[in-house]
Design a protein around this motif. Structure first.
Motif, mmCIF file in Angstrom:
data_model
loop_
_atom_site.group_PDB
_atom_site.id
_atom_site.type_symbol
_atom_site.label_atom_id
_atom_site.label_comp_id
_atom_site.label_asym_id
_atom_site.label_seq_id
_atom_site.Cartn_x
_atom_site.Cartn_y
_atom_site.Cartn_z
ATOM 1 N N GLN A 14 -25.785 -37.324 21.435
ATOM 2 C CA GLN A 14 -26.866 -37.386 20.450
ATOM 3 C C GLN A 14 -27.145 -36.007 19.865
ATOM 4 O O GLN A 14 -27.386 -35.866 18.658
ATOM 5 N N ALA A 15 -27.109 -34.979 20.716
ATOM 6 C CA ALA A 15 -27.319 -33.618 20.225
ATOM 7 C C ALA A 15 -26.230 -33.230 19.223
ATOM 8 O O ALA A 15 -26.512 -32.629 18.182
ATOM 9 N N LEU A 16 -24.977 -33.575 19.520
ATOM 10 C CA LEU A 16 -23.884 -33.286 18.597
ATOM 11 C C LEU A 16 -24.071 -34.029 17.272
ATOM 12 O O LEU A 16 -23.819 -33.469 16.193
ATOM 13 N N ALA A 17 -24.500 -35.284 17.344
ATOM 14 C CA ALA A 17 -24.732 -36.053 16.125
ATOM 15 C C ALA A 17 -25.837 -35.426 15.286
ATOM 16 O O ALA A 17 -25.717 -35.320 14.057
ATOM 17 N N HIS A 18 -26.908 -34.985 15.944
ATOM 18 C CA HIS A 18 -28.001 -34.327 15.213
ATOM 19 C C HIS A 18 -27.514 -33.043 14.548
ATOM 20 O O HIS A 18 -27.901 -32.738 13.412
ATOM 21 N N MET A 19 -26.673 -32.289 15.238
ATOM 22 C CA MET A 19 -26.142 -31.058 14.657
ATOM 23 C C MET A 19 -25.287 -31.348 13.429
ATOM 24 O O MET A 19 -25.351 -30.633 12.419
ATOM 25 N N LEU A 79 -17.625 -30.490 25.149
ATOM 26 C CA LEU A 79 -18.972 -30.561 24.589
ATOM 27 C C LEU A 79 -19.399 -29.197 24.060
ATOM 28 O O LEU A 79 -19.962 -29.085 22.955
ATOM 29 N N TYR A 80 -19.152 -28.165 24.846
ATOM 30 C CA TYR A 80 -19.545 -26.819 24.426
ATOM 31 C C TYR A 80 -18.792 -26.404 23.161
ATOM 32 O O TYR A 80 -19.390 -25.855 22.220
ATOM 33 N N ALA A 81 -17.477 -26.648 23.133
ATOM 34 C CA ALA A 81 -16.682 -26.250 21.975
ATOM 35 C C ALA A 81 -17.158 -26.952 20.707
ATOM 36 O O ALA A 81 -17.306 -26.319 19.652
ATOM 37 N N LEU A 82 -17.426 -28.251 20.794
ATOM 38 C CA LEU A 82 -17.911 -28.978 19.622
ATOM 39 C C LEU A 82 -19.279 -28.454 19.187
ATOM 40 O O LEU A 82 -19.530 -28.253 17.994
ATOM 41 N N GLY A 83 -20.169 -28.233 20.151
ATOM 42 C CA GLY A 83 -21.493 -27.730 19.814
ATOM 43 C C GLY A 83 -21.432 -26.363 19.154
ATOM 44 O O GLY A 83 -22.136 -26.103 18.165
ATOM 45 N N GLN A 84 -20.600 -25.498 19.680
ATOM 46 C CA GLN A 84 -20.474 -24.160 19.108
ATOM 47 C C GLN A 84 -19.933 -24.221 17.682
ATOM 48 O O GLN A 84 -20.453 -23.544 16.775
ATOM 49 N N LEU A 85 -18.904 -25.029 17.459
ATOM 50 C CA LEU A 85 -18.331 -25.145 16.114
ATOM 51 C C LEU A 85 -19.327 -25.727 15.123
ATOM 52 O O LEU A 85 -19.427 -25.258 13.978
ATOM 53 N N LEU A 86 -20.063 -26.738 15.538
ATOM 54 C CA LEU A 86 -21.064 -27.333 14.659
ATOM 55 C C LEU A 86 -22.162 -26.330 14.319
ATOM 56 O O LEU A 86 -22.582 -26.200 13.160
ATOM 57 N N GLU A 91 -24.533 -22.046 10.388
ATOM 58 C CA GLU A 91 -24.699 -20.627 10.080
ATOM 59 C C GLU A 91 -23.956 -20.254 8.808
ATOM 60 O O GLU A 91 -24.465 -19.474 7.974
ATOM 61 N N ILE A 92 -22.761 -20.788 8.637
ATOM 62 C CA ILE A 92 -21.981 -20.511 7.437
ATOM 63 C C ILE A 92 -22.695 -21.032 6.189
ATOM 64 O O ILE A 92 -22.768 -20.351 5.157
ATOM 65 N N LEU A 93 -23.239 -22.235 6.273
ATOM 66 C CA LEU A 93 -23.946 -22.805 5.118
ATOM 67 C C LEU A 93 -25.192 -22.005 4.792
ATOM 68 O O LEU A 93 -25.513 -21.769 3.617
ATOM 69 N N THR A 195 -9.971 -30.821 14.696
ATOM 70 C CA THR A 195 -8.874 -30.466 15.592
ATOM 71 C C THR A 195 -9.325 -30.549 17.046
ATOM 72 O O THR A 195 -8.572 -30.998 17.928
ATOM 73 N N GLN A 196 -10.563 -30.124 17.303
ATOM 74 C CA GLN A 196 -11.102 -30.229 18.656
ATOM 75 C C GLN A 196 -11.210 -31.693 19.080
ATOM 76 O O GLN A 196 -10.886 -32.057 20.213
ATOM 77 N N VAL A 197 -11.657 -32.548 18.163
ATOM 78 C CA VAL A 197 -11.717 -33.979 18.457
ATOM 79 C C VAL A 197 -10.316 -34.512 18.731
ATOM 80 O O VAL A 197 -10.102 -35.308 19.657
ATOM 81 N N GLY A 198 -9.343 -34.072 17.931
ATOM 82 C CA GLY A 198 -7.962 -34.495 18.172
ATOM 83 C C GLY A 198 -7.476 -34.090 19.552
ATOM 84 O O GLY A 198 -6.787 -34.860 20.232
ATOM 85 N N SER A 199 -7.851 -32.892 19.974
ATOM 86 C CA SER A 199 -7.483 -32.447 21.316
ATOM 87 C C SER A 199 -8.100 -33.330 22.390
ATOM 88 O O SER A 199 -7.444 -33.667 23.385
ATOM 89 N N ILE A 200 -9.341 -33.727 22.171
ATOM 90 C CA ILE A 200 -10.009 -34.617 23.128
ATOM 91 C C ILE A 200 -9.295 -35.969 23.184
ATOM 92 O O ILE A 200 -9.071 -36.535 24.271
ATOM 93 N N ILE A 201 -8.915 -36.476 22.015
ATOM 94 C CA ILE A 201 -8.211 -37.769 21.968
ATOM 95 C C ILE A 201 -6.933 -37.698 22.805
ATOM 96 O O ILE A 201 -6.625 -38.595 23.586
ATOM 97 N N VAL A 202 -6.192 -36.606 22.617
ATOM 98 C CA VAL A 202 -4.928 -36.458 23.339
ATOM 99 C C VAL A 202 -5.168 -36.355 24.848
ATOM 100 O O VAL A 202 -4.484 -37.008 25.651
ATOM 101 N N LYS A 203 -6.146 -35.555 25.235
ATOM 102 C CA LYS A 203 -6.413 -35.357 26.655
ATOM 103 C C LYS A 203 -6.909 -36.625 27.357
ATOM 104 O O LYS A 203 -6.594 -36.875 28.516
ATOM 105 N N GLU A 204 -7.713 -37.417 26.625
ATOM 106 C CA GLU A 204 -8.352 -38.577 27.235
ATOM 107 C C GLU A 204 -7.541 -39.851 27.081
ATOM 108 O O GLU A 204 -7.918 -40.900 27.613
ATOM 109 N N SER A 205 -6.418 -39.770 26.351
ATOM 110 C CA SER A 205 -5.628 -40.974 26.118
ATOM 111 C C SER A 205 -4.823 -41.352 27.361
ATOM 112 O O SER A 205 -4.575 -40.519 28.230
#
Length: 205
Positions: A14-19, A79-86, A91-93, A195-205
């Motif tokens: 939920q925190a990631l979705a809010h971000m 989770l940390y990597a996704l949160g940091q990237l989001l 910050e960029i925007l 790309t991070q999501v893709g990595s998760i897909i590969v690891k969890e498949s």
């Protein structure tokens, strides 16, 4: 019945979705800035800073949840990597808004709006992805579409820079290039999230 891979603890997701929602809100605010007069820049730039602050607060919530939860819906490092990237994307925007305000960029080329439109679309897709991290099988199309949009964003950025160089003095070129570079960085950041999501897909498949 499909096997459920993750427990029902979803506070981190939920925190990631809010971000991700803060990123989309930021692209909408930037679209307003591109069409606004310079008298409105300060208020809109402050709105972007508020989106960034909300994202940072969600990131803190995510970190707290990871420390206090015995079982997380995804590995902590993911989770940390996704949160940091989001959070970095917000910050960029916010930085893009500051550039518009500080340089009083009230005559932006149309292709800069095209860049922001691509970034906004990436943001929309990312919201859906963050809300679907407990169903990884549904995310492969997201991953590929964001990568496709990132390639389009890279091409648009190169065209914008070339057109700016032809049309403006060195000083004006530098100002507008700072903005187009910021939008390009945002799009690349969305690609990194995918790309991070893709990595998760590969690891969890």
């Amino acid at each position: 019945m499909k096997l459920r891979l993750f427990p029902q603890e979803t506070a981190g997701l939920q925190a990631l979705a809010h971000m991700s929602e803060q990123i989309l809100a930021g692209t909408h605010t930037l679209a307003e800035m591109l069409g606004a007069g310079r008298n409105d820049f300060s208020e809109l730039a402050e709105s972007l800073r508020q989106h960034e602050a909300a994202s940072t607060a969600d990131f803190a919530t995510l970190l707290t949840g990871m420390r206090t939860s015995f079982v997380n819906p995804l590995p902590r490092e993911d989770l940390y990597a996704l949160g940091q990237l989001l959070n970095e994307t917000s910050e960029i925007l916010s930085g893009a808004g500051e550039i518009i305000e500080l340089y009083t960029l009230d005559r932006n080329p149309n292709r800069v709006s095209d860049q922001l439109e691509i970034l906004s679309r990436q943001s929309e897709l990312t919201i859906g992805a963050m809300k679907s991290l407990n169903d990884l099988d549904s995310l492969e199309d997201y991953w590929l579409e964001v990568l496709r949009l990132a390639k389009r964003a890279d091409h648009t950025h190169r065209v914008v820079v070339a057109e700016l160089l032809d049309a403006h003095s060195p000083t004006t070129f530098a100002k507008y290039k700072a903005l187009t570079d910021q939008f390009a960085a945002g799009s690349r950041q969305m690609r990194a999230i995918a790309t991070q999501v893709g990595s998760i897909i590969v690891k969890e498949s």
